[in-house]
Design a protein around this motif. Structure first.
Motif, PDB file in Angstrom:
ATOM      1  N   ASP A  93      49.511  19.857  10.634  1.00  0.00           N
ATOM      2  CA  ASP A  93      48.780  21.120  10.725  1.00  0.00           C
ATOM      3  C   ASP A  93      48.141  21.485   9.380  1.00  0.00           C
ATOM      4  OD1 ASP A  93      51.436  21.351   9.893  1.00  0.00           O
ATOM      5  OD2 ASP A  93      51.429  23.505  10.197  1.00  0.00           O
ATOM      6  N   MET A  96      43.939  25.297  10.991  1.00  0.00           N
ATOM      7  CA  MET A  96      44.034  25.514  12.434  1.00  0.00           C
ATOM      8  C   MET A  96      43.016  24.696  13.230  1.00  0.00           C
ATOM      9  SD  MET A  96      46.604  27.488  12.928  1.00  0.00           S
ATOM     10  CE  MET A  96      46.462  27.940  14.637  1.00  0.00           C
ATOM     11  N   ARG A 100      43.446  22.279  16.572  1.00  0.00           N
ATOM     12  CA  ARG A 100      42.842  22.522  17.892  1.00  0.00           C
ATOM     13  C   ARG A 100      42.071  21.300  18.392  1.00  0.00           C
ATOM     14  NH1 ARG A 100      46.370  25.578  18.350  1.00  0.00           N
ATOM     15  NH2 ARG A 100      46.216  27.832  18.188  1.00  0.00           N
ATOM     16  N   ASP A 103      44.843  19.458  19.936  1.00  0.00           N
ATOM     17  CA  ASP A 103      45.294  20.066  21.202  1.00  0.00           C
ATOM     18  C   ASP A 103      44.332  19.737  22.346  1.00  0.00           C
ATOM     19  OD1 ASP A 103      47.405  21.210  19.908  1.00  0.00           O
ATOM     20  OD2 ASP A 103      46.571  23.219  19.817  1.00  0.00           O
ATOM     21  N   GLY A 122      54.730  18.837  11.733  1.00  0.00           N
ATOM     22  CA  GLY A 122      54.521  20.095  11.013  1.00  0.00           C
ATOM     23  C   GLY A 122      54.776  19.892   9.532  1.00  0.00           C
ATOM     24  N   ARG A 125      54.078  24.770   4.250  1.00  0.00           N
ATOM     25  CA  ARG A 125      52.981  25.237   3.387  1.00  0.00           C
ATOM     26  C   ARG A 125      53.471  25.700   2.023  1.00  0.00           C
ATOM     27  NH1 ARG A 125      48.359  25.503   6.374  1.00  0.00           N
ATOM     28  NH2 ARG A 125      48.769  25.206   8.561  1.00  0.00           N
ATOM     29  N   VAL A 126      54.733  25.452   1.784  1.00  0.00           N
ATOM     30  CA  VAL A 126      55.259  25.735   0.448  1.00  0.00           C
ATOM     31  C   VAL A 126      55.948  24.466  -0.036  1.00  0.00           C
ATOM     32  CG1 VAL A 126      55.590  28.214   0.805  1.00  0.00           C
ATOM     33  CG2 VAL A 126      57.436  26.641   1.384  1.00  0.00           C
ATOM     34  N   MET A 130      63.686  23.300   0.426  1.00  0.00           N
ATOM     35  CA  MET A 130      63.824  23.520   1.875  1.00  0.00           C
ATOM     36  C   MET A 130      62.649  22.917   2.634  1.00  0.00           C
ATOM     37  SD  MET A 130      65.280  27.219   2.883  1.00  0.00           S
ATOM     38  CE  MET A 130      65.017  28.106   1.388  1.00  0.00           C
ATOM     39  N   TYR A 134      62.743  19.971   5.422  1.00  0.00           N
ATOM     40  CA  TYR A 134      62.173  20.171   6.754  1.00  0.00           C
ATOM     41  C   TYR A 134      61.163  19.054   7.066  1.00  0.00           C
ATOM     42  CZ  TYR A 134      59.613  22.300  10.618  1.00  0.00           C
ATOM     43  OH  TYR A 134      59.030  22.534  11.834  1.00  0.00           O
TER      44      TYR A 134
ATOM     45  N   PRO B 143      49.609  34.414  10.602  1.00  0.00           N
ATOM     46  CA  PRO B 143      49.270  33.634  11.784  1.00  0.00           C
ATOM     47  C   PRO B 143      48.131  32.640  11.613  1.00  0.00           C
ATOM     48  CG  PRO B 143      48.288  35.810  11.956  1.00  0.00           C
ATOM     49  CD  PRO B 143      49.088  35.788  10.682  1.00  0.00           C
ATOM     50  N   ASP B 166      57.702  30.591   4.962  1.00  0.00           N
ATOM     51  CA  ASP B 166      56.937  29.498   5.556  1.00  0.00           C
ATOM     52  C   ASP B 166      57.351  29.302   7.011  1.00  0.00           C
ATOM     53  OD1 ASP B 166      55.197  27.291   5.675  1.00  0.00           O
ATOM     54  OD2 ASP B 166      56.881  25.937   5.358  1.00  0.00           O
ATOM     55  N   PRO B 168      57.380  27.462  10.495  1.00  0.00           N
ATOM     56  CA  PRO B 168      57.082  26.113  10.998  1.00  0.00           C
ATOM     57  C   PRO B 168      56.008  26.166  12.084  1.00  0.00           C
ATOM     58  CG  PRO B 168      59.152  26.898  11.878  1.00  0.00           C
ATOM     59  CD  PRO B 168      58.678  27.955  10.950  1.00  0.00           C
ATOM     60  N   TYR B 169      55.303  25.069  12.237  1.00  0.00           N
ATOM     61  CA  TYR B 169      54.192  25.055  13.200  1.00  0.00           C
ATOM     62  C   TYR B 169      54.710  25.117  14.641  1.00  0.00           C
ATOM     63  CZ  TYR B 169      49.731  23.769  15.311  1.00  0.00           C
ATOM     64  OH  TYR B 169      48.580  23.772  16.048  1.00  0.00           O
ATOM     65  N   ARG B 170      55.738  24.314  14.899  1.00  0.00           N
ATOM     66  CA  ARG B 170      56.291  24.336  16.255  1.00  0.00           C
ATOM     67  C   ARG B 170      57.435  25.325  16.333  1.00  0.00           C
ATOM     68  NH1 ARG B 170      56.427  18.958  15.471  1.00  0.00           N
ATOM     69  NH2 ARG B 170      58.698  19.104  15.406  1.00  0.00           N
ATOM     70  N   ASP B 172      60.991  25.672  17.589  1.00  0.00           N
ATOM     71  CA  ASP B 172      62.128  24.950  18.142  1.00  0.00           C
ATOM     72  C   ASP B 172      63.363  25.199  17.287  1.00  0.00           C
ATOM     73  OD1 ASP B 172      61.543  23.525  15.868  1.00  0.00           O
ATOM     74  OD2 ASP B 172      60.737  21.781  16.899  1.00  0.00           O
ATOM     75  N   ARG B 174      64.834  23.377  15.118  1.00  0.00           N
ATOM     76  CA  ARG B 174      64.660  23.026  13.710  1.00  0.00           C
ATOM     77  C   ARG B 174      63.960  24.169  12.961  1.00  0.00           C
ATOM     78  NH1 ARG B 174      61.525  17.686  13.047  1.00  0.00           N
ATOM     79  NH2 ARG B 174      63.489  16.856  13.820  1.00  0.00           N
ATOM     80  N   GLY B 175      63.003  24.748  13.647  1.00  0.00           N
ATOM     81  CA  GLY B 175      62.271  25.866  13.054  1.00  0.00           C
ATOM     82  C   GLY B 175      63.166  27.083  12.848  1.00  0.00           C
ATOM     83  N   TYR B 178      65.201  26.474   9.840  1.00  0.00           N
ATOM     84  CA  TYR B 178      64.341  26.542   8.644  1.00  0.00           C
ATOM     85  C   TYR B 178      64.072  28.008   8.268  1.00  0.00           C
ATOM     86  CZ  TYR B 178      60.196  25.390   5.728  1.00  0.00           C
ATOM     87  OH  TYR B 178      59.273  25.254   4.712  1.00  0.00           O
ATOM     88  N   ASP B 181      67.339  29.719   6.970  1.00  0.00           N
ATOM     89  CA  ASP B 181      67.620  29.335   5.575  1.00  0.00           C
ATOM     90  C   ASP B 181      66.721  30.114   4.617  1.00  0.00           C
ATOM     91  OD1 ASP B 181      69.438  27.563   6.569  1.00  0.00           O
ATOM     92  OD2 ASP B 181      68.186  25.783   6.298  1.00  0.00           O
ATOM     93  N   GLN B 182      65.483  30.323   5.032  1.00  0.00           N
ATOM     94  CA  GLN B 182      64.571  31.064   4.152  1.00  0.00           C
ATOM     95  C   GLN B 182      64.959  32.546   4.070  1.00  0.00           C
ATOM     96  OE1 GLN B 182      60.234  29.896   4.263  1.00  0.00           O
ATOM     97  NE2 GLN B 182      60.946  28.892   6.102  1.00  0.00           N
ATOM     98  N   ALA B 346      49.603  31.065  16.537  1.00  0.00           N
ATOM     99  CA  ALA B 346      49.733  30.340  15.278  1.00  0.00           C
ATOM    100  C   ALA B 346      50.199  28.899  15.441  1.00  0.00           C
ATOM    101  CB  ALA B 346      50.709  31.086  14.359  1.00  0.00           C
ATOM    102  N   GLY B 347      50.660  28.546  16.608  1.00  0.00           N
ATOM    103  CA  GLY B 347      51.161  27.185  16.806  1.00  0.00           C
ATOM    104  C   GLY B 347      50.292  26.405  17.774  1.00  0.00           C
ATOM    105  N   PRO B 348      50.873  25.395  18.391  1.00  0.00           N
ATOM    106  CA  PRO B 348      50.116  24.579  19.345  1.00  0.00           C
ATOM    107  C   PRO B 348      49.617  25.398  20.544  1.00  0.00           C
ATOM    108  CG  PRO B 348      52.237  23.564  18.810  1.00  0.00           C
ATOM    109  CD  PRO B 348      52.255  24.935  18.234  1.00  0.00           C
TER     110      PRO B 348
END
Lengths: 376, 430
Positions: A93, A96, A100, A103, A122, A125-126, A130, A134, B143, B166, B168-170, B172, B174-175, B178, B181-182, B346-348
């Motif tokens: 990603d 955006m 798309r 997608d 994914g 962005r930082v 962590m 990820y 977003p 931050d 995550p894009y998806r 789930d 894992r997100g 994440y 933790d933040q 903001a995601g898929p």
């Protein structure tokens, strides 16, 4: 000249065709946070997708609307019109719009029952611990996806082999780009972009050989002496060398860039920790400076641009912003202040993927060159 | 003071957006009280929010600006006043002139295609005209690309301690981990900012407030499933304040009053449409903040209730084990991920498709309108996938209208109404 292939900037399906003819897979990649080393470790050919030469993206516009970035739309068009004959697509990603593109391509694939491979990873962005942890998990997913697609096991050893090869590629591209430091460079900005675009379609081994041949022949190339201004180009994704040609035809030469299809895609060297190969890749790909999609990189990006201006003796900057590209279009607030401090003029231009405003760009470029040129 | 002279003072840079809002809404509250108006309750929560922001420093509280979805209950637990940045553009959007002032300022530096919400936020920061400078700034990676451009620039301009979440894009497991933790890191940031340890009892109090608000928000949303829909479309705009104020009792009170009103109307079988509900419309993208009157017009002119918008749709994640830190942070992460604007946009595209599907399944609209805010380019780029699904699965053709939900200069209200009219007259009623 044996390295002529480096200047064939049009999208070429040749390498992918030969690759697939051997029963292997070739996959399109979107954006710069996909470690190509993993693809090659799975014996999958990465083809970096682009829209070069896409003058008409009407079909893609139906899916993405006219309110979308024409670069991202152009890639979807290329995907739909069969320019790319590939086994699938991987996207990170970045911003955006390419997401798309992905997608819509995936949706069309499902609708038409093509059964191609699609995988989205994914990228944080930082850049911090962590984020790296990820991203490493996302890369593990990528490994698994590619193993399934190719039937090949991805091992640390294979990844390390390709890290070494891609590091060599990065070093060689830097050497080529550094040729532009000379007072009278032997490659133009237009050619420099063609050279890096060639990497999108050609396997890394072949690309390395071509770069070596170019570098060996550099001393025989004719220095470009008739230019009045040395420029740097920054901004949105630019995959059209003709755009640079239009500006260079007005008496300028692009000697530096901060573009994701050019120097930025080849920065740095990936250092591997043998105990954590995927973690090392995650760290490298998140840390390296490619585009403003990372929220923590603005100062670093601006410092990179300022340093390049100094190192390459730049007289002015062309900041090209793709219509609907917020990601790369928002640097002016901080950057222009910094550039003013060192008295470096900026020409800001809006553009679309289709290089249609040639006359207008030429006039503005000519005026800019007159403004920034320095007499001997 | 009249609204006109207040507008002029804001245009001239003589007052801040905070003072403008306090004065404007304060005047509306006073007039409503004088007239004993039935709509007084709709103003009170807004007034409290703006005066809390105005008086924060005077009351010894730190002001924390935030962009994107940040848990206000956590910030409030540190005795800070959280300021959701979107409240400024939404407040200014009914006036093209006022919104335009800040948008034009941002466009000097950013693409003119940048979302008006972010443009106003950047413009007001460049002009230093929101109000008191914040003590800290927290923003998320969502977003969209517009916010990801505006927020870092604002961070630089403000020069105050900043924390980035931050996303995550998806969406789930894992997100969720994440984000959790933040949040631990965010707590450390807040502790350093305030010099105080997180007071868990206080946090529990605000989590309770947030639970109450979201419970009522969902109940109100469920009321809208009734035929006829008892609540006006305008309330959807009002309810979007939940992201700014879910930690407050006032927001809960507002939603409770709305709920009681809705229940009473359901009992009477009354519709928000004066002549009865003939159609039920779904808005598939953002809300039309710059022209909320269009929703009233749909109700009166076409007997059409706007039953739900995609970004007003709520999942409902509640804090259950409030003494369990891990569980609370996980719930918070789920809430962050499931916020409709984040989940949908903001995601898929798959997430967005899911949201629209749920909306059509649950609210049974017979009118589909893609009220497309032009700043939301990534939702435009998903629009065909979404509207094809609406056509194929629910048999409804969708009206596409390009609007600027924030900058009324883009298209007049009359133009918008005219486009809707054509669709209603020829496709829906034709």
């Amino acid at each position: 000249m044996s390295y002529q292939k480096l200047f064939d900037h049009k999208i070429s399906g040749e390498a992918a065709k030969s690759w697939r003819a051997e029963g292997k897979k070739a996959v399109g990649t979107l954006c710069c946070h996909i470690p190509v080393e993993i693809l090659r470790a799975a014996d999958v050919l990465p083809v970096r997708m682009r829209a070069t030469g896409c003058g008409d993206s009407t079909d893609a516009e139906v899916w993405m609307s006219a309110l979308s970035c024409s670069f991202a739309r152009g890639i979807l068009q290329r995907w739909m019109d069969g320019t790319y004959e590939l086994d699938g697509m991987i996207c990170s990603d970045g911003c955006m719009m390419p997401s798309r593109t992905f997608d819509n391509a995936q949706h069309i694939n499902e609708k038409l029952g093509y059964g191609r491979y699609f995988q989205q990873i994914g990228a944080p962005r930082v850049y911090n611990e962590m984020g790296i942890a990820y991203f490493k998990k996302e890369l593990q997913d990528l490994v698994e996806g590619l193993e399934k697609l190719s039937g090949n096991k991805v091992t640390d050893e294979k990844i390390k082999k390709f890290v070494s090869l891609y590091n060599e590629e990065r070093a060689l591209v830097k050497e080529v780009m550094d040729l532009r430091r000379a007072k009278n460079p032997v490659i133009s900005g237009e050619d420099a972009l063609k050279i890096t675009l060639a990497a999108c379609d050609i396997p890394v081994e072949e690309y390395i050989e071509l770069l070596k041949e170019l570098l060996a022949d550099a001393k025989n190339r004719t220095p470009i002496k008739d230019k009045r201004a040395r420029l740097m180009i920054i901004g949105s994704a630019l995959d059209d060398p003709d755009y640079l040609k239009t500006v260079e035809d007005q008496g300028a030469i692009f000697v530096a860039d901060a573009l994701c299809y050019q120097s930025m895609a080849f920065t740095g060297q990936c250092e591997i920790d043998d105990n954590d190969v995927l973690g090392s890749l995650a760290d490298f790909y998140l840390k390296r400076l490619v585009c403003p999609r990372m929220l923590t990189c603005r100062d670093e990006l601006h410092a990179f641009i300022l340093k390049a201006c100094k190192d390459f003796a730049v007289d002015g900057i062309v900041y090209q912003k793709m219509q609907y590209c917020e990601c790369c279009g928002g640097e002016s607030l901080q950057l222009e202040k910094l550039l003013k401090e060192i008295d470096l003029p900026v020409l800001t231009v809006q553009r679309e993927e289709k290089h249609s405003n040639v006359g207008q760009l030429a006039i503005r470029a000519e005026a800019f060159v007159e403004m920034v040129e320095k007499g001997e | 003071m009249s609204a006109n002279s207040l507008d002029q003072m804001l245009l001239d840079g003589k007052i801040s957006i905070v003072d403008y809002s306090c004065e404007l809404i304060g005047g509306q509250v006073a007039r409503a009280k004088e007239k004993k108006a039935s709509y007084l309750w709709t103003l009170e929560a807004q007034y409290t929010m703006w005066t809390n922001i105005r008086d924060a420093h005077k009351n010894g509280k730190k002001v924390v600006w935030f962009g994107g979805i940040i848990p206000t209950e956590l910030l409030a637990a540190f005795d800070c006043v959280p300021v959701y940045l979107d409240v400024a553009p939404i407040r200014l959007s009914p006036s093209p002139e006022l919104a335009g002032k800040f948008i034009d300022e941002a466009h000097k530096y950013c693409p003119s295609t940048m979302c008006g919400l972010d443009a106003i936020e950047l413009g007001m920061t460049v002009l230093d005209q929101f109000g008191d400078k914040p003590d800290a700034f927290i923003y998320s990676a969502v977003p969209c690309d517009s916010s990801r451009t505006a927020y870092p620039a604002m961070q630089k301009l403000l020069g105050v301690p900043t924390f980035i979440v931050d996303y995550p894009y998806r969406r789930d497991e894992r997100g969720i981990q994440y984000l959790s933790d933040q949040t631990e890191k965010l707590i450390e940031f807040m502790e350093e900012l305030t010099g105080e340890k997180l007071d868990w009892e206080k946090f529990k109090h605000y989590m309770g407030n947030a639970n109450r608000c979201f419970d009522l928000q969902i109940k109100n949303a469920n009321l809208r499933k009734h035929k006829p829909c008892p609540l006006p479309g305008r309330f959807l705009v009002m309810n979007s304040a939940i992201n700014a104020m879910s930690y407050t009792e006032e927001m809960g009170n507002l939603l409770e009053t709305e709920y009681k009103l809705g229940c009473a109307l359901v009992e009477k079988g009354v519709s928000a449409c004066p002549g009865g509900e003939k159609h039920r419309a779904a808005f598939l993208q953002d809300m039309l903040w710059s022209s909320a009157g269009t929703l009233d017009w749909l109700e009166t002119q076409y007997g059409t209730s706007v039953v739900m918008d995609t970004f007003g749709f709520q999942h409902g994640d509640f804090y259950e084990h409030m003494d369990d830190r891990k569980d609370c942070l996980r719930t918070m992460a789920k809430k962050q991920q499931n916020d409709p604007m984040i989940h949908g946009a903001a995601g898929p595209t798959e997430n967005y498709k899911y949201l629209v599907n749920e909306l059509f399944e649950e609210y049974e609209p017979d009118v589909s309108i893609f009220m497309g805010h032009i700043g939301c380019k990534h939702t435009w780029a998903s629009a065909k996938i979404i509207t094809d699904m609406v056509q194929e699965k629910f048999g409804l053709p969708t009206l596409f209208i390009d609007v600027d939900g924030v900058d009324g200069r883009y298209k007049t209200n009359e133009d918008i109404k005219s486009q809707i009219s054509e669709y209603m007259d020829t496709v829906v009623n034709g």
